[in-house]
Design an enzyme around this catalytic site. Structure first.
Site, PDB file in Angstrom:
ATOM      1  N   ARG A 107      -0.006  71.621  51.029  1.00  0.00           N
ATOM      2  CA  ARG A 107      -0.751  72.861  50.815  1.00  0.00           C
ATOM      3  C   ARG A 107      -0.577  73.797  52.007  1.00  0.00           C
ATOM      4  O   ARG A 107       0.027  73.414  53.002  1.00  0.00           O
ATOM      5  CB  ARG A 107      -2.235  72.580  50.562  1.00  0.00           C
ATOM      6  CG  ARG A 107      -2.898  71.864  51.715  1.00  0.00           C
ATOM      7  CD  ARG A 107      -4.371  71.604  51.432  1.00  0.00           C
ATOM      8  NE  ARG A 107      -4.949  70.803  52.498  1.00  0.00           N
ATOM      9  CZ  ARG A 107      -6.184  70.344  52.500  1.00  0.00           C
ATOM     10  NH1 ARG A 107      -6.996  70.598  51.494  1.00  0.00           N
ATOM     11  NH2 ARG A 107      -6.641  69.623  53.492  1.00  0.00           N
ATOM     12  N   CYS A 111       3.397  82.018  54.004  1.00  0.00           N
ATOM     13  CA  CYS A 111       3.393  82.830  55.216  1.00  0.00           C
ATOM     14  C   CYS A 111       2.481  84.034  54.957  1.00  0.00           C
ATOM     15  O   CYS A 111       2.655  84.749  53.961  1.00  0.00           O
ATOM     16  CB  CYS A 111       4.827  83.271  55.483  1.00  0.00           C
ATOM     17  SG  CYS A 111       4.934  84.549  56.727  1.00  0.00           S
ATOM     18  N   ASN A 145      -8.813  78.621  51.354  1.00  0.00           N
ATOM     19  CA  ASN A 145      -9.429  77.410  51.899  1.00  0.00           C
ATOM     20  C   ASN A 145      -8.955  77.202  53.322  1.00  0.00           C
ATOM     21  O   ASN A 145      -7.753  77.137  53.573  1.00  0.00           O
ATOM     22  CB  ASN A 145      -9.035  76.171  51.070  1.00  0.00           C
ATOM     23  CG  ASN A 145      -9.605  74.882  51.639  1.00  0.00           C
ATOM     24  OD1 ASN A 145     -10.808  74.639  51.595  1.00  0.00           O
ATOM     25  ND2 ASN A 145      -8.750  74.051  52.207  1.00  0.00           N
ATOM     26  N   GLU A 146      -9.891  77.165  54.227  1.00  0.00           N
ATOM     27  CA  GLU A 146      -9.615  76.799  55.632  1.00  0.00           C
ATOM     28  C   GLU A 146      -8.377  77.479  56.213  1.00  0.00           C
ATOM     29  O   GLU A 146      -7.380  76.821  56.533  1.00  0.00           O
ATOM     30  CB  GLU A 146      -9.446  75.285  55.763  1.00  0.00           C
ATOM     31  CG  GLU A 146     -10.711  74.517  55.541  1.00  0.00           C
ATOM     32  CD  GLU A 146     -10.527  73.006  55.658  1.00  0.00           C
ATOM     33  OE1 GLU A 146      -9.377  72.544  55.662  1.00  0.00           O
ATOM     34  OE2 GLU A 146     -11.529  72.307  55.744  1.00  0.00           O
ATOM     35  N   GLU A 323     -18.268  71.992  53.373  1.00  0.00           N
ATOM     36  CA  GLU A 323     -17.855  70.602  53.152  1.00  0.00           C
ATOM     37  C   GLU A 323     -18.460  69.762  54.268  1.00  0.00           C
ATOM     38  O   GLU A 323     -18.258  70.074  55.444  1.00  0.00           O
ATOM     39  CB  GLU A 323     -16.328  70.468  53.218  1.00  0.00           C
ATOM     40  CG  GLU A 323     -15.596  71.313  52.189  1.00  0.00           C
ATOM     41  CD  GLU A 323     -14.071  71.178  52.285  1.00  0.00           C
ATOM     42  OE1 GLU A 323     -13.575  70.295  53.012  1.00  0.00           O
ATOM     43  OE2 GLU A 323     -13.383  71.971  51.619  1.00  0.00           O
ATOM     44  N   TRP A 331      -7.752  61.517  57.106  1.00  0.00           N
ATOM     45  CA  TRP A 331      -6.734  62.311  57.796  1.00  0.00           C
ATOM     46  C   TRP A 331      -6.734  62.214  59.310  1.00  0.00           C
ATOM     47  O   TRP A 331      -5.847  62.765  59.963  1.00  0.00           O
ATOM     48  CB  TRP A 331      -6.857  63.785  57.398  1.00  0.00           C
ATOM     49  CG  TRP A 331      -8.262  64.328  57.438  1.00  0.00           C
ATOM     50  CD1 TRP A 331      -9.108  64.429  56.377  1.00  0.00           C
ATOM     51  CD2 TRP A 331      -8.964  64.849  58.567  1.00  0.00           C
ATOM     52  NE1 TRP A 331     -10.318  64.974  56.763  1.00  0.00           N
ATOM     53  CE2 TRP A 331     -10.244  65.243  58.111  1.00  0.00           C
ATOM     54  CE3 TRP A 331      -8.659  65.021  59.920  1.00  0.00           C
ATOM     55  CZ2 TRP A 331     -11.216  65.793  58.956  1.00  0.00           C
ATOM     56  CZ3 TRP A 331      -9.630  65.562  60.764  1.00  0.00           C
ATOM     57  CH2 TRP A 331     -10.880  65.940  60.277  1.00  0.00           C
ATOM     58  N   GLU A 371      -5.635  62.126  49.258  1.00  0.00           N
ATOM     59  CA  GLU A 371      -6.974  61.817  49.777  1.00  0.00           C
ATOM     60  C   GLU A 371      -7.651  60.646  49.072  1.00  0.00           C
ATOM     61  O   GLU A 371      -8.878  60.561  49.017  1.00  0.00           O
ATOM     62  CB  GLU A 371      -7.828  63.088  49.745  1.00  0.00           C
ATOM     63  CG  GLU A 371      -7.312  64.084  50.770  1.00  0.00           C
ATOM     64  CD  GLU A 371      -8.000  65.435  50.748  1.00  0.00           C
ATOM     65  OE1 GLU A 371      -8.885  65.664  49.914  1.00  0.00           O
ATOM     66  OE2 GLU A 371      -7.609  66.279  51.589  1.00  0.00           O
ATOM     67  N   GLN A 372      -6.845  59.734  48.534  1.00  0.00           N
ATOM     68  CA  GLN A 372      -7.464  58.605  47.815  1.00  0.00           C
ATOM     69  C   GLN A 372      -8.282  57.702  48.730  1.00  0.00           C
ATOM     70  O   GLN A 372      -9.140  56.967  48.271  1.00  0.00           O
ATOM     71  CB  GLN A 372      -6.430  57.814  47.025  1.00  0.00           C
ATOM     72  CG  GLN A 372      -5.229  57.398  47.828  1.00  0.00           C
ATOM     73  CD  GLN A 372      -4.218  56.682  46.977  1.00  0.00           C
ATOM     74  OE1 GLN A 372      -4.378  55.488  46.751  1.00  0.00           O
ATOM     75  NE2 GLN A 372      -3.219  57.385  46.485  1.00  0.00           N
ATOM     76  N   MET A 373      -8.049  57.751  50.059  1.00  0.00           N
ATOM     77  CA  MET A 373      -8.842  56.930  50.987  1.00  0.00           C
ATOM     78  C   MET A 373     -10.051  57.707  51.532  1.00  0.00           C
ATOM     79  O   MET A 373     -10.701  57.258  52.475  1.00  0.00           O
ATOM     80  CB  MET A 373      -7.974  56.480  52.162  1.00  0.00           C
ATOM     81  CG  MET A 373      -6.765  55.653  51.796  1.00  0.00           C
ATOM     82  SD  MET A 373      -7.219  54.074  51.088  1.00  0.00           S
ATOM     83  CE  MET A 373      -7.791  53.208  52.552  1.00  0.00           C
ATOM     84  N   HIS A 374     -10.325  58.866  50.972  1.00  0.00           N
ATOM     85  CA  HIS A 374     -11.414  59.729  51.455  1.00  0.00           C
ATOM     86  C   HIS A 374     -12.651  59.529  50.580  1.00  0.00           C
ATOM     87  O   HIS A 374     -12.592  59.697  49.360  1.00  0.00           O
ATOM     88  CB  HIS A 374     -10.933  61.175  51.372  1.00  0.00           C
ATOM     89  CG  HIS A 374     -11.824  62.177  52.023  1.00  0.00           C
ATOM     90  ND1 HIS A 374     -13.143  62.370  51.660  1.00  0.00           N
ATOM     91  CD2 HIS A 374     -11.581  63.059  53.013  1.00  0.00           C
ATOM     92  CE1 HIS A 374     -13.649  63.338  52.409  1.00  0.00           C
ATOM     93  NE2 HIS A 374     -12.726  63.762  53.236  1.00  0.00           N
TER      94      HIS A 374
HETATM   95  C1  GAL Z   1     -10.847  69.717  54.298  1.00  0.00           C
HETATM   96  C2  GAL Z   1     -10.265  70.431  53.098  1.00  0.00           C
HETATM   97  C3  GAL Z   1     -10.501  69.659  51.836  1.00  0.00           C
HETATM   98  C4  GAL Z   1     -10.155  68.222  52.027  1.00  0.00           C
HETATM   99  C5  GAL Z   1     -10.972  67.683  53.156  1.00  0.00           C
HETATM  100  C6  GAL Z   1     -10.747  66.225  53.410  1.00  0.00           C
HETATM  101  O1  GAL Z   1     -10.240  70.113  55.469  1.00  0.00           O
HETATM  102  O2  GAL Z   1     -10.819  71.699  52.928  1.00  0.00           O
HETATM  103  O3  GAL Z   1      -9.730  70.201  50.801  1.00  0.00           O
HETATM  104  O4  GAL Z   1      -8.797  68.118  52.289  1.00  0.00           O
HETATM  105  O5  GAL Z   1     -10.626  68.368  54.322  1.00  0.00           O
HETATM  106  O6  GAL Z   1     -11.554  65.796  54.471  1.00  0.00           O
END
Ligand code: GAL
Length: 666
Positions: A107, A111, A145-146, A323, A331, A371-374
């Site tokens: 993602r 630019c 997003n971010e 969030e 991550w 992100e399956q481990m999140h």
């Molecule tokens: C954030 C992001 C989310 C997700 C999350 C995982 O930085 O906005 O989409 O990736 O981290 O912790």
């Protein structure tokens, strides 16, 4: 704004079979969720092929959530341009500093300077806002997003190159003005036209720092422009809805204040354990000794507060957590399980720092992809995870406590994005980090139980504060200088330094004087020296008592201010009287603590020494205490309170207390 606090959730209906949606919505409402953020990364499902749209699923998701009274935050999906977009605009991909293309497959690959992608961003924003902008359940919008996450602000692309040249032409008018401002006579770097100016990369040795600083400014401006284009469309087509962006923590590559100025609410994504691990790995000596291990499952006790206060400033007082970490993430270099109770603690800490809504990421853990481990509030098998239980508790407590707001802080701390870029551009010593320095001040203040208002470097009313701290502003604008001078004349106390006002906006050292700008004009910095963090110098007061240590940065200074602390070479380290104080070195935590003790006396600020990991925030309904440490702390034994609500006087690890009595004396 004294509003009741709310909970929110990040939900990805497109990840789940439609048969699950109604039950999910019902459970969210029962849990006490008010806001659901959706459609953030759903571009490929909304527009699977260029110009052909699939709305049925999103219409249905919105209706399902709205039918149980949930309010929606819709997102512009521009952080995840789909694969076909890259075929359409192959050169929209950003390039890294080595000239490598950043590929499709995760993602934020676009630019900011690419005109074609800017057009696509406006197009999708308009289409979404036209379709849902007046839907009664839509309460707000999140743009993109971010911004800046994954190091995506600066792109070394052709589009950025062209854009940068135009930006420079606008800024300087003539190429000679640019040559002058950058000092290009040095090493024969003079240009004859703006078209000759390259991006500052892949040079044989260091490129011109003024060139680099301007490129950082340019890149930051691109983010603000990108955002403002979406905001303009949303304001027109979705009137009355709050426009929000979710900033990331540990991101200083663009000016969040500028983006914040365009928003109704500033929000951020708060991952305490992810940041603790990431920051520790990037910066092994960056946190005080013992913190890495002691707070492994709780997070750095000041990192969240710092960002809450920073982003509250970016939002002119309005803050959300878009969030919040609900369990282990995926991550960071290490991803511990939060200590039970921490999700609740982080929620209350955010509210106490002024967040109106705290929204958890995410509803259910994804069983697939990156992100399956999140963790989520729910496990992949749809059973509630620990965070679900803690969120339910917070929901009940919110009802019981009602609305509140933070109290005015006695101390203002000036934080400036441009100074971060400036010092990173010419670090001088490789352990120098503006952000780490500022966080050090913040940490020391919070350990003394004091609330801090982070303020911008722009001129503003300083009269509410008893103390204003100005660390390492590379250039002190005339405005701020005048403002601080007036503040001091009216009895306010300022603490400046180190590395303050030593350059001008062009990043040049003054040829007229080495004196610092007013109100610090009695100080003259002759030379600066740097060294590794491990090389420390003992600092003593004038009675020869050790007060801490200095390292990283040292100024050789002459001053008419009384010297209060000096190093073993008799160099002044801390000086001042009445209401002007200056510190000329990087202070370790002990020294910082001693310095604050002195300026607190001058500013008549009451303080306490809070024990390890205990922090507090004063609000309109009382003082919240949160315990980040692994120890129990008894608020009565610590003489902090006679009675407490929530977890009471005996605060366990991850405990939260609300102390109502004695607010005025605290
Ligand atoms: C954030 C992001 C989310 C997700 C999350 C995982 O930085 O906005 O989409 O990736 O981290 O912790």
């Amino acid at each position: 704004m004294s509003e009741k606090k709310h909970l929110g959730i990040c939900y990805y209906p497109e990840h789940w079979p439609q048969e699950m949606w109604a039950q999910d919505a019902k459970e969210m409402a029962e849990l006490g969720i008010t806001y659901v953020r959706i459609a953030e990364f759903a571009w490929s499902r909304i527009e699977p092929e260029p110009g052909s749209f699939k709305w049925e699923w999103l219409d249905k998701a919105i209706e399902t959530l709205a039918s149980v009274g949930l309010r929606l935050i819709l997102c512009t999906p521009t952080a995840t341009p789909p694969r076909w977009m890259v075929d359409k605009h192959p050169d929209m991909l950003a390039l890294d500093e080595n000239g490598n293309q950043r590929k499709f497959g995760s993602r934020r690959h676009y630019c900011f300077s690419h005109e074609g992608y800017r057009w696509e961003s406006r197009r999708i924003t308009e289409i979404l806002a036209e379709r849902y902008g007046n839907h009664p359940a839509v309460a707000g919008w999140q743009t993109d997003n971010e911004y800046g996450c994954h190091d995506t602000v600066r792109s070394w692309s052709q589009s950025a190159h062209k854009g940068f040249q135009l930006w420079l032409a606008q800024k300087y008018g003539t190429i000679n003005a640019l040559n002058e401002a950058w000092g290009n006579v040095f090493w024969s770097m003079e240009y004859n036209s703006f078209e000759q100016v390259d991006l500052p990369y892949l040079t044989v040795t260091e490129s011109n720092p003024s060139h680099r600083l301007d490129f950082k400014r340019y890149s930051s401006d691109q983010v603000a422009e990108f955002n403002s284009e979406q905001v303009d469309i949303l304001r027109k087509l979705s009137p009355g809805r709050s426009i929000i962006h979710n900033f990331m923590g540990n991101t200083f590559s663009f000016d969040h204040y500028k983006v914040g100025d365009q928003l109704d609410i500033s929000s951020w994504d708060c991952y305490p354990l992810g940041f603790h691990s990431q920051y520790q790995m990037e910066n092994p000596l960056g946190t005080p000794e013992g913190y890495w291990e002691d707070y492994f499952q709780q997070g750095d006790p000041d990192y969240q507060g710092f960002h809450h206060d920073l982003y509250r400033q970016a939002g002119h007082g309005r803050l959300w957590i878009m969030e919040l970490q609900p369990g282990p993430v995926n991550w960071a270099p290490y991803n511990p399980i939060p200590l039970n109770g921490m999700v609740r603690l982080w929620s209350w800490e955010a509210f106490a720092h002024g967040a109106e809504t705290t929204s958890y990421f995410r509803w259910r853990q994804a069983p697939f992809a990156q992100e399956q481990m999140h963790a989520g509030l729910k496990q992949t098998d749809n059973k509630p995870a620990q965070a679900f239980v803690e969120a339910a508790q917070v929901a009940k407590e919110i009802e019981a406590l009602g609305p509140f707001t933070p109290c005015e802080a006695p101390v203002a701390l000036v934080v400036d994005y441009e100074s971060h870029w400036a010092h990173e551009t010419q670090q001088q010593g490789q352990d120098f980090s503006y952000f780490r320095l500022v966080l050090g001040y913040y940490r020391a203040l919070r350990q003394k139980g004091v609330d801090v208002e982070i303020i911008r470097p722009a001129s503003q009313d300083l009269s509410p504060y008893k103390l204003v701290i100005v660390p390492a502003l590379y250039a002190l604008s005339e405005d701020l200088s005048e403002n601080l001078t007036a503040y001091v004349e009216f009895g306010g106390v300022v603490l400046g330094g180190p590395r303050l006002g030593q350059k001008d906006k062009n990043y040049q050292i003054s040829q007229k004087t080495l004196r610092l700008p007013s109100p610090f004009e009695t100080l003259e910095v002759l030379r600066v020296g740097t060294g590794p963090k491990e090389f420390v110098t003992v600092v003593c007061d004038m009675a020869d008592q050790e007060r801490g240590k200095a390292h990283v940065w040292q100024e050789e200074i002459i001053t008419s201010l009384p010297v209060l602390f000096e190093d073993t070479n008799k160099q002044p380290v801390f000086m001042g009287e009445n209401n002007i104080y200056y510190v000329s070195a990087w202070a370790d935590p002990a020294l910082m603590n001693s310095i604050l003790d002195e300026v607190f006396k001058a500013a008549k600020i009451e303080k306490v020494e809070l024990p390890n990991g205990l922090r507090r925030s004063k609000t309109s309904i009382g003082t919240f205490y949160y315990n980040y440490s692994k120890n129990k702390w008894n608020l009565k034994a610590l003489r902090l309170a006679e009675a407490a609500e929530l977890d009471g006087l005996e605060l366990p690890p991850a405990g939260v207390a609300l102390v109502r009595e004695g607010i005025d004396e605290l």
